[in-house]
Design an enzyme around this catalytic site. Structure first.
Site, short mmCIF file in Angstrom:
data_model
loop_
_atom_site.label_atom_id
_atom_site.label_comp_id
_atom_site.label_asym_id
_atom_site.label_seq_id
_atom_site.Cartn_x
_atom_site.Cartn_y
_atom_site.Cartn_z
CG ASP A 75 -0.27 0.05 2.54
OD1 ASP A 75 0.76 -0.66 2.70
OD2 ASP A 75 -0.72 0.77 3.44
CG ASP A 99 7.00 4.35 2.57
OD1 ASP A 99 7.10 3.12 2.68
OD2 ASP A 99 6.47 5.07 3.43
CD GLU A 129 4.09 0.57 7.10
OE1 GLU A 129 4.82 0.84 8.05
OE2 GLU A 129 3.78 1.42 6.22
ZN LIG Z 1 6.71 2.09 4.19
#
Ligand SMILES: [Zn+2]
Length: 356
Positions: A75, A99, A129
């Site tokens: 995600d 990320d 997450e």
């Molecule tokens: Zn992350």
């Protein structure tokens, strides 16, 4: 939609990063991406694949002595005019580039292209997450598929800019409350001012000298900070309550309980209420696969100062660290990007470490 993770794309971690970024997967909307990932993993003959919600697990079963987990979340935070990806010179821009889809790309590239690694490998591509931990796919897997998380060592491919970040600090939040007695400010002597009493709480915070702790060569800097302050009734009332919320970041040589005891000591004489805490994780760099990993990277590890999912592995007794091509300073930023060179370096390092 046709699966964009074609064989041509899977062999190139840079192209794969772009393909992953271009399937939108904001938290709780990971299904399409998880479907694509599951499909390509099921097409390999050397992996067995299982799925839980939008978390996909794939593993080799080669009978090796040791098992290593490579894990990454699918995600991203919400889009911010940064979708789909764009390439400018050596940089890929877009939501999730740092990320952590560039990290996911490294793991997925290995899963598709390395049939006989020197350790047995478990790949975990997990959901949610970036949001409240009750949705966290790694937490859910640890609860209902604990066998997925059995390993001797784990690498979480979160952004570290190609540096090994070991362990992580714990975090604790608490409320420090002062009380008094209400009165009209015209007759203030009849009351006790709770906001004035909070002055002592703030003094202890500004006098506080946080520890710096070195473990396995990693230096952790603790911190104790006020993060919110509240109090007051009206413009003409002596307030009877003030609340200072504090956040302690503690080195992984303290347990959550010891961290709380420490906070209670600092605010001795005040009412302290624990609101939230999560344990840290020791760096665990003495495990054999960890030492060999550090050799492959060829650089000294640094301490992870934030809290990450490595702590979930540590809670299970599995040494774990963060290592990924993304830049942690760009995570969640509108101009999030990743350096193509870092993706290539990361792929080469993992290959050095894992190829027989
Ligand atoms: Zn992350």
């Amino acid at each position: 939609m046709a699966n964009p993770l074609t064989p041509d794309v899977l062999v190139d971690p840079v192209e794969l990063t772009r393909a992953l970024v271009d399937v939108e997967s904001v938290s709780l909307n990971e299904k399409a991406l998880a479907d694509h990932v599951e499909e390509v993993l099921r097409q390999t003959s050397h992996l067995s694949v299982e799925r839980l919600g939008n978390t996909v697990m794939a593993r080799t079963d080669l009978g090796r002595d040791q098992r290593v987990i490579l894990a990454g979340h699918l995600d991203t935070v919400p889009l911010n005019n940064n979708f789909p990806s764009t390439v400018v010179d050596d940089l890929i821009y877009g939501c999730g580039t740092s990320d952590m889809k560039s990290g996911v790309a490294l793991a997925l590239h290995l899963a598709a292209t390395l049939p006989d690694p020197r350790y047995d490998l478990t790949y975990l591509f997990y959901e949610a997450e970036e949001i409240d931990s009750r949705f966290n796919g790694l937490r859910l897997a640890a609860e209902s598929r604990p066998e997925w998380l059995m390993a001797d060592f784990a690498v979480l491919l979160e952004p570290t800019y190609g540096v090994v970040e070991a362990g992580c600090q714990g975090t604790l939040r608490a409320i420090v409350r002062t009380t008094g007695r209400r009165a009209h400010t015209a007759r203030a002597w009849r009351g006790v001012n709770a906001i004035h009493a909070a002055g002592e709480v703030l003094r202890r915070l500004s006098d506080y000298r946080p520890r710096t702790v070195t473990i396995d060569g990693c230096t952790y800097r603790e911190g104790l900070n006020a993060v919110r302050i509240q109090g007051g009734v009206a413009g003409n009332v002596v307030p009877d309550e003030a609340v200072v919320e504090v956040n302690m970041r503690f080195a992984p040589d303290r347990t959550e309980k010891q961290a709380l005891e420490h906070v209670l000591e600092v605010f001795d004489g005040f009412e302290v209420e624990l609101t939230d805490s999560a344990p840290g994780a020791l760096p665990g760099l003495s495990a054999a696969p960890a030492r060999e990993f550090l050799t492959a990277v060829g650089a000294e590890p640094a301490a992870k100062l934030g809290w990450t999912d490595v702590a979930r592995f540590a809670a299970l007794g599995i040494p774990a660290l963060n290592y990924g091509p993304g830049d942690p300073l760009l995570a969640h930023a509108p101009d999030e990007h990743v350096e193509i060179g870092k993706i290539r370096d990361g792929a080469a390092t993992l290959h050095r470490w894992l190829a027989d």
